[in-house]
Design a protein around this motif. Structure first.
Motif, PDB file in Angstrom:
ATOM      1  N   UNK A 245      -1.601   3.353  -7.969  1.00  0.00           N
ATOM      2  CA  UNK A 245      -0.449   4.133  -8.413  1.00  0.00           C
ATOM      3  C   UNK A 245       0.814   3.289  -8.305  1.00  0.00           C
ATOM      4  N   UNK A 246       1.830   3.732  -9.026  1.00  0.00           N
ATOM      5  CA  UNK A 246       3.132   3.073  -8.878  1.00  0.00           C
ATOM      6  C   UNK A 246       3.730   3.562  -7.566  1.00  0.00           C
ATOM      7  N   UNK A 247       3.882   2.669  -6.609  1.00  0.00           N
ATOM      8  CA  UNK A 247       4.394   3.065  -5.296  1.00  0.00           C
ATOM      9  C   UNK A 247       5.893   3.312  -5.358  1.00  0.00           C
ATOM     10  N   UNK A 248       6.608   2.438  -6.044  1.00  0.00           N
ATOM     11  CA  UNK A 248       8.042   2.650  -6.230  1.00  0.00           C
ATOM     12  C   UNK A 248       8.619   1.624  -7.193  1.00  0.00           C
ATOM     13  N   UNK A 249       9.820   1.951  -7.629  1.00  0.00           N
ATOM     14  CA  UNK A 249      10.618   1.006  -8.397  1.00  0.00           C
ATOM     15  C   UNK A 249      11.550   0.386  -7.358  1.00  0.00           C
ATOM     16  N   UNK A 250      11.262  -0.838  -6.910  1.00  0.00           N
ATOM     17  CA  UNK A 250      12.003  -1.356  -5.757  1.00  0.00           C
ATOM     18  C   UNK A 250      13.486  -1.563  -6.071  1.00  0.00           C
ATOM     19  N   UNK A 251      14.329  -1.269  -5.073  1.00  0.00           N
ATOM     20  CA  UNK A 251      15.778  -1.444  -5.249  1.00  0.00           C
ATOM     21  C   UNK A 251      16.119  -2.885  -5.604  1.00  0.00           C
TER      22      UNK A 251
END
Lengths: 476, 476
Positions: free
Chosen positions: A444-450
């Motif tokens: 899964x996409x864990x996050x869109x990193x900052x």
């Protein structure tokens, strides 16, 4: 290797269960899906609570307590929220021997009951911001459970704040994520990636969700904390308005944020080894244990007397325990404290009295050193500090060596099957491709990193244009 | 008198509700019978938790957490226990969208689920004693509720210990009662009577129950904490045995003990006055508030600058708050802190800078003194210490003057109707006469006090022989 603990290389999942059992952290309970947090495990939660509570209070928050029951019609007021949570609720239908007029849900999270109260507490901009946190138990009916990581009942904290503007709510959302990052990295020694969840993965009822994601030793991801900007969704659902400075009525802006006993699972899976639990010093209620060694009563007296002198000024500096049980051999004691993850073990016997030395064993490296009894206090303090830093660095190095940029879907599938890991991949921003990714790869996409820079590329799944990379992994 | 607070002499019950509302301690929730503990109220609970938890740990106890759900058939295992608690339970019948195979009770107390676990944890005398405490929420369906005193959900701690012998269990039961007495008297400044409950009033499933009983300002009694010797009842119900040193199997001996958020009600009703809440210093998270007074910006600068100097070394000594809000007049601030019960209020304005003085107001006596700014820190510390002692003495004097020996039933009825109070009366030890007493006078036997001397007399209700006096009162 410790007796009773499966090696990580043999069966990672069993290793996790064995570490918990060997350290007596938690047990399955007779109630399906619910765990019992045993004293050794609960002591870790107390360390977490103390540190987090301090960070919350330093950022102006206060604690309160709201009912564990949520009337059914409250849940239904926020459309997305009820869709997300109602299916996993436990429902009370009877009380005091009678059928209730309206069923009560046991809180899976408390936005609805709290915003019902905020309606009474907020009238004017002078009442804002309202910065409240709650420590509580919550219930989410889970089919497949796992100690600490996913249980039907768990303990957590949930912050619920109310603000006059979107900007203030957004600043709060980001501030609390930063508090979580600080706590994870500086206290738990667990490096985390901060970023934004996709639309599909955000909290039910939020505008957007930020998160901290950690990598476990099997190179899988674990979501360790989330912070939500709820916009005006709950204020509108519960009709919470305030008079602004210009005298106009506006809906209030909201945030919520939480971490749970799941963090104990993250802590275990980041640091522990084939000998059992490894605790970073700041998470150990008792970071130092001393095992005195003797054969005769005279030796015992001499050793304990020396310890009395050596430990005289320790009380105010760090917690410690002298394991003077005389129905157990030293070897058994070493083993027990190793399995329980105590950061520093000291061993001292009659011979050490003569040489004015003591054996110091670091739990993280298992390194055994003979050190002088002079300046022992300072030596312990500096060792604890080094361990805290070293454990973080080690975990960070592991994450870095298991994080890869990939641009080819087949290569991605092969590599994630072979070794897990975090993958920085391009994505077209569409839920459809996100779902396809999960179906085809279980990732899964864990996050869109900052901190992901703008970069043009092609979506890993569809080949369509993308402007930045996201983090993809298999997750707990 | 404070605006919005009914005088005690006019309507004591309304006064109690008004004090809670004025100090923003708690609110009724939209869930029938459940309260919301607001930040000011929860801060008191945090003070209580911190102090009690320390006392528990000093006596060798550790914390743990057990599920909030209790399977129906567990409740039924101890015959007396189920009779006492089942009728007031909340029952979960559905979870995760499905009807459960067996209903789950939300814990009204946790003996059953805990002893089901102890069966796995206890095998040998080496596993004993097991000294565990739990901080948790519990639910008891109540028909008539009252903030803090009686609510459907409340917060509490429940100790559950396991021992090898009756004597050890009995010593633990008494030790924990003594911990409660110490906490009530030395921290809450609430004098209590320690004693034993009658058979009729004991905990459902206990051999016997000890209690601490306090007197409120309307001369009614409030049970503030209980400690139970459970004998082998729960061990037998859950088949918990251990191998003793001689190698024989025996049933384990048990105790349980608890105090709850009810203590906040006891605190309010012991000390507060017609101006609002009065907190003893040890129960105040922030015992000192400073209200600076100014008319111009220059005055503000000068006053705040002086406060900066005056408070420099306070941080490590006591918590304090400078109320520098500039949208409120000083009078409003005085009133707010008075209603919230802050022990010491300091007022300082431009004139005080010249005279090197400051106004110190004690919340308990409302006494206003001008004191020198020199040695102010010491003055505050000694005032806080005096308040703690004085508040206890005042409450003790009140209880003494409202405690009477009575030997005539009619006189008793008249006096308790006229002025409430504690009555030391003879009782024949029979449940029948105890029930008659309650039916005819609404008073109950609060306890058989530990310190009551042997004394021959005639039972107040039946005229039959009696060997010692018990304490009778109307109670919350």
């Amino acid at each position: 290797m410790a007796k009773g603990i499966t090696k990580r290389s043999v069966d990672y999942s069993r290793w996790y269960t064995d570490v918990i059992a060997a350290a007596q952290l938690a047990d399955h309970s007779p109630v399906k899906g619910c765990m019992v947090i045993r004293p050794t495990g609960y002591a870790i939660w107390e360390q977490m609570q103390t540190a987090l509570d301090k960070l919350f209070k330093e950022t102006g928050h206060v604690n309160a307590y709201f009912p564990c029951f949520i009337p059914e019609h409250f849940m239904k007021k926020e459309a997305e929220h009820v869709k997300g949570f109602a299916p996993e609720c436990a429902v009370v239908t009877h009380g005091g021997g009678k059928k209730l007029e309206e069923p009560l849900f046991i809180r899976p999270t408390s936005e609805t009951i709290i915003w019902a109260m905020y309606k009474d507490w907020i009238q004017s901009y002078r009442d804002l911001p309202l910065l409240i946190n709650q420590w509580a138990n919550v219930v989410r009916w889970e089919m497949r459970t796992r100690l600490f990581l996913r249980t039907t009942e768990f303990l957590w904290q949930e912050g619920h704040t109310a603000h006059a503007t979107y900007e203030e709510a957004e600043a709060e959302t980001k501030q609390m994520l930063e508090v979580y990052r600080t706590f994870a990295e500086e206290y738990m020694a667990v490096p985390v990636i901060t970023g934004k969840k996709t639309e599909r993965e955000k909290f039910a009822g939020a505008l957007h969700t930020y998160c901290i994601e950690a990598m476990m030793q099997d190179a899988k991801a674990l979501q360790a904390g989330t912070s939500h900007n709820l916009g005006q969704n709950f204020a509108k659902a519960f009709d919470v308005t305030f008079q602004n400075e210009a005298g106009e009525l506006e809906s209030v802006w909201a945030t919520s944020w939480g971490v749970s006993t799941r963090l104990i699972g993250a802590l275990i899976m980041t640091h522990s080894d084939d000998n059992g639990l490894v605790l970073p010093p700041k998470m150990a209620a008792v970071p130092v244990v001393i095992v005195p060694i003797w054969k005769s009563d005279e030796e015992m007296d001499a050793v304990l007397k020396r310890l009395d002198v050596l430990t005289r000024n320790w009380k105010d500096k760090f917690n410690f325990k002298i394991d003077d049980r005389n129905n157990l051999r030293p070897g058994r004691k070493f083993n027990e404290w190793e399995k329980k993850g105590i950061p520093i073990r000291l061993e001292v016997g009659p011979r050490d009295l003569e040489t004015n030395e003591i054996v110091l064993v670091r739990r993280d490296t298992c390194e055994k050193t003979r050190v002088s009894q002079d300046n022992l206090t300072e030596r312990i303090i500096s060792t604890l500090e080094s361990m805290q830093v070293d454990m973080f660095k080690k975990a960070l190095a592991f994450r870095r060596s298991n994080t890869h940029k990939v641009d080819d879907y087949d290569e991605f599938k092969e590599r994630i099957d072979a070794a897990g890991g975090f993958y920085l991949v391009h994505w077209n921003g569409q839920t459809a491709s996100e779902e396809k990714l999960q179906e085809e790869t279980k990732a899964t996409i864990r996050c869109i990193p900052f901190d992901a820079p703008e970069e043009t590329g092609k979506c890993l799944i569809t080949g369509q244009p993308s402007t930045r990379r996201v983090i993809v992994a298999r997750a707990y």
